[in-house]
Design a protein around this motif. Structure first.
Motif, PDB file in Angstrom:
ATOM      1  N   LYS A 107       0.830  -1.212   0.000  1.00  0.00           N
ATOM      2  CA  LYS A 107       0.000   0.000   0.000  1.00  0.00           C
ATOM      3  C   LYS A 107       0.866   1.264   0.000  1.00  0.00           C
ATOM      4  CE  LYS A 107      -4.492  -0.839   2.193  1.00  0.00           C
ATOM      5  NZ  LYS A 107      -5.257  -0.652   3.445  1.00  0.00           N
ATOM      6  N   TYR A 108       1.954   1.209   0.764  1.00  0.00           N
ATOM      7  CA  TYR A 108       2.808   2.383   0.862  1.00  0.00           C
ATOM      8  C   TYR A 108       3.484   2.669  -0.479  1.00  0.00           C
ATOM      9  CZ  TYR A 108       6.415   5.605   2.561  1.00  0.00           C
ATOM     10  OH  TYR A 108       7.223   6.696   2.747  1.00  0.00           O
ATOM     11  N   VAL A 109       3.927   1.603  -1.154  1.00  0.00           N
ATOM     12  CA  VAL A 109       4.563   1.765  -2.468  1.00  0.00           C
ATOM     13  C   VAL A 109       3.552   2.331  -3.471  1.00  0.00           C
ATOM     14  CG1 VAL A 109       5.535   0.494  -4.429  1.00  0.00           C
ATOM     15  CG2 VAL A 109       6.352   0.031  -2.094  1.00  0.00           C
ATOM     16  N   GLN A 110       2.332   1.824  -3.425  1.00  0.00           N
ATOM     17  CA  GLN A 110       1.305   2.351  -4.334  1.00  0.00           C
ATOM     18  C   GLN A 110       1.039   3.834  -4.055  1.00  0.00           C
ATOM     19  OE1 GLN A 110      -2.902   1.626  -3.886  1.00  0.00           O
ATOM     20  NE2 GLN A 110      -3.093   0.996  -6.024  1.00  0.00           N
ATOM     21  N   TYR A 111       1.022   4.178  -2.765  1.00  0.00           N
ATOM     22  CA  TYR A 111       0.826   5.580  -2.379  1.00  0.00           C
ATOM     23  C   TYR A 111       1.920   6.457  -2.987  1.00  0.00           C
ATOM     24  CZ  TYR A 111       1.481   9.661   0.655  1.00  0.00           C
ATOM     25  OH  TYR A 111       1.695  10.929   1.122  1.00  0.00           O
ATOM     26  N   LEU A 112       3.174   6.006  -2.845  1.00  0.00           N
ATOM     27  CA  LEU A 112       4.284   6.813  -3.369  1.00  0.00           C
ATOM     28  C   LEU A 112       4.215   6.922  -4.886  1.00  0.00           C
ATOM     29  CD1 LEU A 112       7.329   5.687  -1.176  1.00  0.00           C
ATOM     30  CD2 LEU A 112       6.012   7.815  -1.036  1.00  0.00           C
ATOM     31  N   GLU A 113       3.751   5.865  -5.530  1.00  0.00           N
ATOM     32  CA  GLU A 113       3.640   5.908  -6.994  1.00  0.00           C
ATOM     33  C   GLU A 113       2.560   6.897  -7.437  1.00  0.00           C
ATOM     34  OE1 GLU A 113       4.959   1.267  -7.839  1.00  0.00           O
ATOM     35  OE2 GLU A 113       2.861   1.900  -8.084  1.00  0.00           O
ATOM     36  N   GLN A 114       1.482   6.962  -6.673  1.00  0.00           N
ATOM     37  CA  GLN A 114       0.358   7.815  -7.083  1.00  0.00           C
ATOM     38  C   GLN A 114       0.527   9.269  -6.612  1.00  0.00           C
ATOM     39  OE1 GLN A 114      -3.088   5.529  -5.787  1.00  0.00           O
ATOM     40  NE2 GLN A 114      -3.230   4.566  -7.801  1.00  0.00           N
ATOM     41  N   LEU A 115       1.400   9.471  -5.644  1.00  0.00           N
ATOM     42  CA  LEU A 115       1.635  10.821  -5.139  1.00  0.00           C
ATOM     43  C   LEU A 115       2.090  11.725  -6.288  1.00  0.00           C
ATOM     44  CD1 LEU A 115       1.586  12.021  -2.220  1.00  0.00           C
ATOM     45  CD2 LEU A 115       4.069  11.692  -2.190  1.00  0.00           C
ATOM     46  N   ASN A 116       1.498  12.880  -6.378  1.00  0.00           N
ATOM     47  CA  ASN A 116       1.820  13.780  -7.482  1.00  0.00           C
ATOM     48  C   ASN A 116       2.705  14.923  -6.992  1.00  0.00           C
ATOM     49  OD1 ASN A 116       1.236  16.343  -9.090  1.00  0.00           O
ATOM     50  ND2 ASN A 116       0.506  14.714 -10.455  1.00  0.00           N
ATOM     51  N   TYR A 117       3.925  14.986  -7.538  1.00  0.00           N
ATOM     52  CA  TYR A 117       4.893  15.963  -7.028  1.00  0.00           C
ATOM     53  C   TYR A 117       4.526  17.388  -7.391  1.00  0.00           C
ATOM     54  CZ  TYR A 117       7.862  12.423  -5.060  1.00  0.00           C
ATOM     55  OH  TYR A 117       8.334  11.427  -4.260  1.00  0.00           O
ATOM     56  N   GLU A 118       3.909  17.571  -8.541  1.00  0.00           N
ATOM     57  CA  GLU A 118       3.473  18.921  -8.910  1.00  0.00           C
ATOM     58  C   GLU A 118       2.490  19.456  -7.859  1.00  0.00           C
ATOM     59  OE1 GLU A 118       1.970  21.016 -12.954  1.00  0.00           O
ATOM     60  OE2 GLU A 118       0.622  19.473 -12.188  1.00  0.00           O
ATOM     61  N   GLY A 119       1.518  18.618  -7.484  1.00  0.00           N
ATOM     62  CA  GLY A 119       0.539  19.029  -6.476  1.00  0.00           C
ATOM     63  C   GLY A 119       1.189  19.233  -5.118  1.00  0.00           C
ATOM     64  N   GLU A 120       2.088  18.308  -4.746  1.00  0.00           N
ATOM     65  CA  GLU A 120       2.793  18.435  -3.470  1.00  0.00           C
ATOM     66  C   GLU A 120       3.579  19.741  -3.405  1.00  0.00           C
ATOM     67  OE1 GLU A 120       3.317  16.923  -0.605  1.00  0.00           O
ATOM     68  OE2 GLU A 120       2.094  15.118  -0.846  1.00  0.00           O
ATOM     69  N   LEU A 121       4.282  20.024  -4.495  1.00  0.00           N
ATOM     70  CA  LEU A 121       5.138  21.212  -4.471  1.00  0.00           C
ATOM     71  C   LEU A 121       4.316  22.499  -4.558  1.00  0.00           C
ATOM     72  CD1 LEU A 121       8.151  19.871  -6.538  1.00  0.00           C
ATOM     73  CD2 LEU A 121       8.064  20.333  -4.065  1.00  0.00           C
ATOM     74  N   ALA A 122       3.121  22.417  -5.142  1.00  0.00           N
ATOM     75  CA  ALA A 122       2.224  23.584  -5.100  1.00  0.00           C
ATOM     76  C   ALA A 122       1.914  23.922  -3.646  1.00  0.00           C
ATOM     77  CB  ALA A 122       0.943  23.299  -5.876  1.00  0.00           C
ATOM     78  N   LEU A 123       1.596  22.888  -2.851  1.00  0.00           N
ATOM     79  CA  LEU A 123       1.347  23.104  -1.423  1.00  0.00           C
ATOM     80  C   LEU A 123       2.601  23.606  -0.727  1.00  0.00           C
ATOM     81  CD1 LEU A 123      -0.658  19.873  -0.403  1.00  0.00           C
ATOM     82  CD2 LEU A 123      -1.558  22.188  -0.761  1.00  0.00           C
ATOM     83  N   PHE A 124       3.695  22.906  -0.961  1.00  0.00           N
ATOM     84  CA  PHE A 124       4.918  23.198  -0.236  1.00  0.00           C
ATOM     85  C   PHE A 124       5.430  24.602  -0.557  1.00  0.00           C
ATOM     86  CE2 PHE A 124       9.148  22.109   1.428  1.00  0.00           C
ATOM     87  CZ  PHE A 124       8.727  21.525   2.610  1.00  0.00           C
ATOM     88  N   SER A 125       5.323  25.000  -1.813  1.00  0.00           N
ATOM     89  CA  SER A 125       5.710  26.365  -2.192  1.00  0.00           C
ATOM     90  C   SER A 125       4.827  27.391  -1.487  1.00  0.00           C
ATOM     91  CB  SER A 125       5.607  26.550  -3.712  1.00  0.00           C
ATOM     92  OG  SER A 125       6.628  25.855  -4.365  1.00  0.00           O
ATOM     93  N   GLY A 126       3.540  27.084  -1.375  1.00  0.00           N
ATOM     94  CA  GLY A 126       2.614  27.989  -0.699  1.00  0.00           C
ATOM     95  C   GLY A 126       2.953  28.160   0.769  1.00  0.00           C
ATOM     96  N   TRP A 127       3.290  27.045   1.442  1.00  0.00           N
ATOM     97  CA  TRP A 127       3.628  27.141   2.869  1.00  0.00           C
ATOM     98  C   TRP A 127       4.945  27.869   3.089  1.00  0.00           C
ATOM     99  CZ3 TRP A 127       2.595  21.236   2.930  1.00  0.00           C
ATOM    100  CH2 TRP A 127       1.213  21.023   2.980  1.00  0.00           C
ATOM    101  N   ALA A 128       5.946  27.525   2.236  1.00  0.00           N
ATOM    102  CA  ALA A 128       7.284  28.092   2.439  1.00  0.00           C
ATOM    103  C   ALA A 128       7.412  29.477   1.822  1.00  0.00           C
ATOM    104  CB  ALA A 128       8.337  27.149   1.843  1.00  0.00           C
ATOM    105  N   GLY A 129       6.493  29.840   0.933  1.00  0.00           N
ATOM    106  CA  GLY A 129       6.621  31.111   0.232  1.00  0.00           C
ATOM    107  C   GLY A 129       7.765  31.114  -0.771  1.00  0.00           C
ATOM    108  N   ILE A 130       8.147  29.948  -1.248  1.00  0.00           N
ATOM    109  CA  ILE A 130       9.268  29.811  -2.196  1.00  0.00           C
ATOM    110  C   ILE A 130       8.764  29.088  -3.439  1.00  0.00           C
ATOM    111  CG2 ILE A 130      11.546  28.761  -2.578  1.00  0.00           C
ATOM    112  CD1 ILE A 130      11.809  28.633   0.529  1.00  0.00           C
ATOM    113  N   ASP A 131       9.078  29.613  -4.615  1.00  0.00           N
ATOM    114  CA  ASP A 131       8.708  28.919  -5.852  1.00  0.00           C
ATOM    115  C   ASP A 131       9.707  27.794  -6.121  1.00  0.00           C
ATOM    116  OD1 ASP A 131       8.010  28.015  -8.322  1.00  0.00           O
ATOM    117  OD2 ASP A 131       8.379  29.911  -9.380  1.00  0.00           O
ATOM    118  N   PHE A 132       9.302  26.553  -5.862  1.00  0.00           N
ATOM    119  CA  PHE A 132      10.191  25.409  -6.102  1.00  0.00           C
ATOM    120  C   PHE A 132      10.162  24.962  -7.560  1.00  0.00           C
ATOM    121  CE2 PHE A 132       9.221  24.722  -1.485  1.00  0.00           C
ATOM    122  CZ  PHE A 132      10.516  24.936  -1.024  1.00  0.00           C
TER     123      PHE A 132
END
Lengths: 458, 458
Positions: free
Chosen positions: A294-319
């Motif tokens: 399940k964990y491997v499937q989660y990592l495969e389906q995780l979308n980095y563009e979406g993750e980094l949209a969040l992370f950039s918003g929290w950090a205030g940095i355009d990654f």
């Protein structure tokens, strides 16, 4: 019996909350977030699993730092589109009896006079099951959408929030005395006007001159949640919060809890009157092998563009311009350098790239029910009182937890088997605690306290 | 079949809406207004009776003109305490399928960016059954509670409302194109960012710079209600309203309808795209004698202090010092003289005292079902399309109407026997009218209209 552990479900009125990309998984039904049935079924599932509360996050802006615009957040439906969380609660409350409902509302969002009535209404309709997560807003896009030039500086945002909570508590605690509603048919008197008092507040950021519109609700002031972990955020939590939402590696979380409790003690509060909830995204199954799949499937389906949209918003940095696997220590900008310093406080000493930052921030706790019970107890020993459980998929993640993990936790005395009586505050802190304890700084505004009260009028 | 007559129930999230004093009647259950079950049962009753909508009024201040303070309003629980109306809707919507939900929200209450999301959320959750009654607020106490010095001058309040509706409609109509949500699993794209557009509005009263947070709801713009009858109010109605709430004697109402339709025609609208709803409080029973008994009991239980608290608030005149039976023509103040001129426009030529003002303004229509059907048709011949039915008691008045009057109206083809399909707007105006008609002035902001739209961004 061991001290019971508290559990909230961490959710949001949108397609993608904290697991970008997982909407492609057929187990995820959050494209039906606009359908009340989705939420009523979730609430019933959580109540069956004896969750303390459903915690609904919110934002009032779009994550538009990554790539210099909202494209990534929109493509991945990452916290956008996002609907109003408060409006989900009445339908869920009608379908349940004990589940609490916490929701996020920013101090930028409503005038406190309007917000105070909104909360009182919800507290009435849920018979006292409401909690408010006080936030100051970190998205500049939210401020611009509301016609401001941008956000206030960080610490000033907490000054605004301090005053906002003050105004709300004056309305909740001081405007209507407990005996104001008499409903005396013989004397044809519904309310005794001598027991209703206007609030006169003229502060730096807010002005109110009038009586609260709602009669006292079961809790008056809702259970107060808070999440900021900066020094100013902790000071705010120590003054107002009854529940604090924490996240991060163990040393960071542990230090934050100790420091916040100590600040609360200095303010005359009982440090145990604050409960700390750790963010965790649970992946569980009957065997270690199934958990791993399940964990491997989660990592495969995780979308980095979406993750980094969040992370950039929290950090205030355009990654956006940074490669996923480039070691961040070689990215020579002040913003990233500041971030690295914050991360190294975790003391892991690992080499940070965007890819492992994303994995690391995801808060995943994966394991069989037995293993999860151990992990939960390790955190409890560090001072954590409970967990805000995010989801990989909904209802999948919560169904797995309710059916797979809850029975084991209950057998071990680590989770409640029945709800306590009374309001949410009583369910969390014990019988007789329906309202703010007298030692809470915001209880000073209470009508029976005298200081905020005026003579009767009619 | 004759043209069907539309019926809404006119209500409010409080103990006493329009019948002060009747809370002492054991048939009245509105002291349970804080209980969701009260509202869910009411909604089910109304849907059984094929009501078009439940119309929830609201105020965000206290009636504090009469007697120079809020004492009378509080004693009689007259529109205070008053809780948020919008939060009742989700639970009622979940328990019904077709009933519409109209609610009042003042342009003073929320920033339009926040309000637009609130409406979109409700329109999603109800599957397109939401109407908004746009009000400008007449209670000075509301403005003071919100930290203002007081209300703006009358006509300026409508200028503010014009701009408020404009901003909301830009967000609802122009920000997200219909095809924006693609939910394409293969391309891992939930939203097509090229079809989402920020709204840039910098007007005299409001500023917004950002994308609407909600994806398009079934109606986008809710059905727009309005109630003001001044010349400026009619101009506002002619521009924005799809349903107008009217009250008064026949010549006044008739003239108001003709004038508003003519103003709408001059704006390029079809005058038939506006429905006029008359306020009426129904007292009914099987025989004339039973009707008379009920009416007498109503008058006995009516509380003048509560009535005059309302009336003083609407007129902006403290009626406290004036005797109930003193002929008002001898009260030598400019305010009362202005009121007398307004009343004489009704042409009744009767001698006005506060006592018969209260009786006259109460909007009671009493009669057997047969008699009521005749009265309704008289009003329809004057141009009225439907009725907003206030209550003497709840659920009493609505149960009487649903069980006693509705079957007769249905047999005569005067009331629907089944709901139409689709959104509330389709149910009111016919199939295919899910959204604002193209000729509606606020449809100009539509994304496919071009003028309010920007190039794609990502």
């Amino acid at each position: 019996m061991s001290k019971r552990i508290y559990f909230n479900a961490f959710h949001m009125n949108c397609v993608v909350h904290q697991s970008p990309g997982l909407w492609v998984n057929p187990d995820d039904q959050m494209h039906k977030y606009t359908d009340l049935a989705t939420w009523v079924e979730l609430a019933r599932l959580l109540e069956r699993g004896k969750f303390d509360a459903l915690f609904l996050a919110d934002v009032i802006g779009i994550y538009d730092i990554y790539g210099g615009g909202p494209g990534a957040a929109l493509r991945q439906a990452t916290q956008v589109p996002v609907n109003d969380p408060a409006l989900l609660i009445p339908a869920m409350a009608y379908a349940t009896e004990n589940l609490g409902f916490a929701f996020t509302s920013s101090v930028l969002q409503y005038h406190p006079f309007i917000f105070a009535r909104l909360i009182s209404t919800l507290d009435h309709l849920t018979k006292g099951r409401i909690a408010w997560n006080v936030v100051t807003t970190y998205l500049d896009s939210a401020a611009r959408s509301l016609g401001l030039q941008g956000l206030h500086p960080h610490d000033q945002r907490y000054d605004i929030a301090d005053e906002y909570v003050e105004v709300c508590c004056k309305l909740w605690e001081s405007s209507w005395e407990d005996g104001a509603v008499v409903r005396d048919r013989l004397r044809k008197t519904y309310v005794d006007p001598s027991r209703v008092h206007p609030v006169h507040h003229a502060g730096r950021y807010f002005k109110v001159d009038g009586c609260h519109l709602s009669e006292p609700s079961p809790q008056r002031t809702p259970v107060l949640f808070q999440a900021g972990s900066s020094p100013r955020g902790r000071e705010f939590a120590a003054r107002h919060a009854e529940c604090v939402f924490v996240t991060g590696p163990k040393p960071v979380v542990s230090q934050c809890i100790r420091d916040t409790r100590e600040r609360a003690r200095r303010m005359g509060r009982n440090p145990k009157d604050i409960l700390f909830f750790l963010y965790a995204k649970i992946i569980t199954a009957d065997t270690e092998a199934a958990v791993q799949r399940k964990y491997v499937q989660y990592l495969e389906q995780l979308n980095y563009e979406g993750e980094l949209a969040l992370f950039s918003g929290w950090a205030g940095i355009d990654f956006g311009p940074i490669d996923l696997d480039q070691p961040l220590e070689y990215v020579e900008t002040n913003a990233v350098r500041g971030l690295m310093e914050a991360l190294s406080a975790g003391g892991s000493g690992r080499k940070w790239t965007l890819r492992n930052l994303v994995k690391g921030r995801s808060g995943v706790i994966a394991g069989t029910p037995e293993r999860l019970a151990e992990i939960f107890q390790e955190w409890v020993e560090l001072g954590v009182d409970g967990f805000n459980l995010g989801y990989v998929t909904t209802p999948g993640s919560f169904a797995d937890f309710v059916d797979g993990v809850v029975p084991l936790l209950q057998r071990r005395g680590l989770m409640q088997t029945e709800y306590g009586e009374g309001t949410l505050r009583e369910k969390l802190f014990g019988k007789g605690c329906a309202r703010l304890p007298a030692s809470h700084p915001d209880a000073q505004y209470r009508a029976d306290n005298g200081s905020a009260q005026e003579g009767p009028h009619s």
